[in-house]
Design a protein around this motif. Structure first.
Motif, PDB file in Angstrom:
ATOM      1  N   PHE A 118      -9.193  19.554  -6.917  1.00  0.00           N
ATOM      2  CA  PHE A 118      -9.160  20.070  -8.126  1.00  0.00           C
ATOM      3  C   PHE A 118      -8.744  18.896  -8.866  1.00  0.00           C
ATOM      4  CE2 PHE A 118      -7.165  22.023 -11.702  1.00  0.00           C
ATOM      5  CZ  PHE A 118      -8.128  22.965 -12.432  1.00  0.00           C
ATOM      6  N   ILE A 127      -3.993  34.181 -11.341  1.00  0.00           N
ATOM      7  CA  ILE A 127      -4.866  33.267 -11.074  1.00  0.00           C
ATOM      8  C   ILE A 127      -6.087  33.910 -10.526  1.00  0.00           C
ATOM      9  CG2 ILE A 127      -5.796  31.317  -9.799  1.00  0.00           C
ATOM     10  CD1 ILE A 127      -3.172  29.851 -10.462  1.00  0.00           C
ATOM     11  N   ASP A 150      -9.846  34.010  -8.180  1.00  0.00           N
ATOM     12  CA  ASP A 150     -10.546  33.149  -7.586  1.00  0.00           C
ATOM     13  C   ASP A 150     -11.713  34.076  -7.036  1.00  0.00           C
ATOM     14  OD1 ASP A 150     -11.851  31.160  -5.455  1.00  0.00           O
ATOM     15  OD2 ASP A 150     -10.942  32.561  -4.125  1.00  0.00           O
ATOM     16  N   GLN A 209      -3.891  32.642 -15.752  1.00  0.00           N
ATOM     17  CA  GLN A 209      -3.618  31.159 -15.786  1.00  0.00           C
ATOM     18  C   GLN A 209      -4.822  30.504 -15.636  1.00  0.00           C
ATOM     19  OE1 GLN A 209      -0.255  29.355 -15.823  1.00  0.00           O
ATOM     20  NE2 GLN A 209       0.217  31.412 -16.531  1.00  0.00           N
ATOM     21  N   GLY A 210      -5.831  31.171 -14.737  1.00  0.00           N
ATOM     22  CA  GLY A 210      -6.959  30.340 -14.573  1.00  0.00           C
ATOM     23  C   GLY A 210      -7.970  31.139 -13.974  1.00  0.00           C
ATOM     24  N   TYR A 244     -11.130  30.291 -10.945  1.00  0.00           N
ATOM     25  CA  TYR A 244     -11.767  29.254 -10.429  1.00  0.00           C
ATOM     26  C   TYR A 244     -12.923  29.674  -9.283  1.00  0.00           C
ATOM     27  CZ  TYR A 244      -7.568  26.986 -12.462  1.00  0.00           C
ATOM     28  OH  TYR A 244      -6.573  26.769 -13.248  1.00  0.00           O
ATOM     29  N   ASP A 289     -13.441  25.049 -12.676  1.00  0.00           N
ATOM     30  CA  ASP A 289     -12.426  25.792 -13.696  1.00  0.00           C
ATOM     31  C   ASP A 289     -13.519  26.723 -14.525  1.00  0.00           C
ATOM     32  OD1 ASP A 289     -10.874  26.914 -15.308  1.00  0.00           O
ATOM     33  OD2 ASP A 289     -10.018  24.997 -16.010  1.00  0.00           O
ATOM     34  N   THR A 346     -12.143  29.210 -16.439  1.00  0.00           N
ATOM     35  CA  THR A 346     -11.493  29.955 -17.303  1.00  0.00           C
ATOM     36  C   THR A 346     -12.018  29.837 -18.580  1.00  0.00           C
ATOM     37  OG1 THR A 346      -9.516  28.904 -16.351  1.00  0.00           O
ATOM     38  CG2 THR A 346      -8.999  29.896 -18.418  1.00  0.00           C
ATOM     39  N   GLN A 395      -4.432  18.684 -23.045  1.00  0.00           N
ATOM     40  CA  GLN A 395      -5.255  18.386 -21.763  1.00  0.00           C
ATOM     41  C   GLN A 395      -4.632  17.251 -21.071  1.00  0.00           C
ATOM     42  OE1 GLN A 395      -9.738  18.810 -21.542  1.00  0.00           O
ATOM     43  NE2 GLN A 395      -9.348  18.801 -23.926  1.00  0.00           N
TER      44      GLN A 395
END
Length: 425
Positions: A21, A103, A105, A133-134, A136, A151, A153, A191
């Motif tokens: 990542f 998160i 996945d 949070q994300g 993936y 990502d 998101t 970022q």
């Protein structure tokens, strides 16, 4: 609240790989959940899996995850029917506690689960105040030593755009769209590893603030601020440079940019009509029409009552139609139209400005009653039915005003619109 990973497992014999990542690499493993625990400091792992997947992988996954990580298996059906699809959705949503740092996945997800995860994430954020949070996805490539983690998101942000777009179309409010533009610019500068040479958004925040100000004035019925400050400010920020930034950094908003201009331009004063009382009154009526079209009954009633007074001030030759004493005199004449026992009627100069004074009397009586009922929020023994108020606004209000004040209720001409918020060349 602990960082939680929600993931899925199927029955495939997953191959070992090194998940990457950005510049960070995890240890070699066949389970992306192990890699994500290393990369994102996960403290709890919730795994959705069928009975077959449980038998195939659960013990091996438990053995390879760090000892301090809490491991939770959630049984789901295979999703072969609509009923099973919704059962998976329920398990997903019910597995997450309010205020969780989460998160997602979807690397090993199958069938409709990626879609359900996306919808579930949107619901959890709103219904349970979950902090996503994300999202993936491990992009496994055969015969490659490393597997990049993608990502996804931003796909969640797309749902935010969808919600904000629906609100703008149905209510005319761009508050949420403005907030999204602000968030896009702020997130860009947060970022890691931002290159000073890269193009950067510099106008999204200011334009977002401008459309929020317009929306706020519309919601709170502030026609003076709308015409004198908010719409001119929006026009100043509506530039070709803004369009370029939107296309580069906020593509979903690009689909709406002209719609926002078109919706709000009808309310803006042409530059050569600034401080023209007659033009202002006409634009206030355009705003009233806009409220009716958006079915904003309370705002329409509040504005309509004041608009009648403003219109009659103008008919009486009063240029400063916002002056309190002048408005009170007009309001007293309007009140005198309604019989009250033996009270003598005062001289009615306003009667000469309308084709039917009895129609004006009837409209004023209803406007006053309906506006007061709305403003006092049913705090009286016999409040009016909401349907009565809505039907009056949607079916009667505009035609009655147009009949009484034909010269002040005409829609803006094409020449006037050209002075509003038009598309930049």
């Amino acid at each position: 609240m602990a960082n939680t990973l929600l993931t899925t497992l199927g029955t495939s014999p997953y191959s070992e790989t090194v998940y990457v990542f950005g510049e960070r690499k995890a240890d070699r493993t066949r389970y992306v959940a192990k890699a994500l625990c290393q990369l994102f400091d996960i403290e709890r792992v919730i795994v959705l899996l069928t009975q077959e997947a449980y038998d195939t992988h659960w013990k091996h996954l438990q053995d390879c995850l760090p000892p301090h990580v809490e491991k939770i298996a959630k049984a789901i059906p295979e999703g072969k029917t609509e009923a099973e699809t919704w059962e998976i959705f329920d398990v997903l949503v019910d597995s997450i506690e309010p205020h969780t740092q989460l998160i997602f996945d979807i690397t090993h997800a199958f069938r409709s689960i990626p879609v359900l995860v996306l919808l579930g994430a949107a619901l959890l954020r709103k219904a349970k105040n979950v902090n996503i949070q994300g999202l993936y996805y491990g992009l496994y490539l055969k015969d490659q030593q490393e597997t990049p983690i993608i990502d996804l998101t931003p796909a969640l942000r797309l749902l935010d755009w969808l919600t904000a777009t629906d609100k703008f179309i149905s209510t005319g409010s761009a508050l949420e769209l403005g907030q999204l533009l602000d968030t896009v610019q702020r997130d860009f500068y947060r970022q890691p590893g931002l290159d000073k040479r890269d193009p950067k958004p510099t106008r999204l925040q200011s334009f977002g603030r401008a459309i929020r100000n317009v929306s706020r004035s519309l919601e709170l019925v502030r026609p003076v601020s709308l015409l004198e400050e908010d719409l001119p400010n929006l026009q100043r920020h509506s530039t070709a440079d803004l369009e370029q930034e939107v296309g580069q950094f906020a593509k979903p908003f690009g689909l709406l940019l002209q719609s926002i201009r078109d919706s709000y331009s009808q309310l803006a004063l042409p530059s050569d009509k600034a401080s023209d009382p007659r033009a202002e009154i006409q634009k206030h009526f355009q705003l009233l029409r806009w409220y009716v079209e958006k079915r904003l009954t309370a705002q329409a009633l509040l504005l309509a009552r004041e608009w009648v007074i403003s219109a009659l001030c103008l008919c009486e030759g009063i240029q400063n139609y916002r002056e309190r004493e002048q408005r009170q005199e007009i309001e007293q004449q309007l009140g005198s139209l309604i019989p009250r026992g033996e009270q003598p009627q005062m001289p009615l100069t306003i009667a000469t400005h309308v084709p039917d004074v009895q129609q004006l009397a009837g409209l004023w009586f209803r406007l006053s009653e309906y506006r007061n009922d709305t403003a006092h929020v049913q705090m009286n023994p016999n409040p009016l039915d909401g349907e009565v108020l809505e039907n009056f606004v949607l079916r009667e209000l505009l035609p009655k005003l147009e009949a009484l004040f034909p010269d002040l209720t005409q829609p803006a001409s094409s020449e006037e619109l050209e002075g509003g918020i038009s598309k930049t060349p």
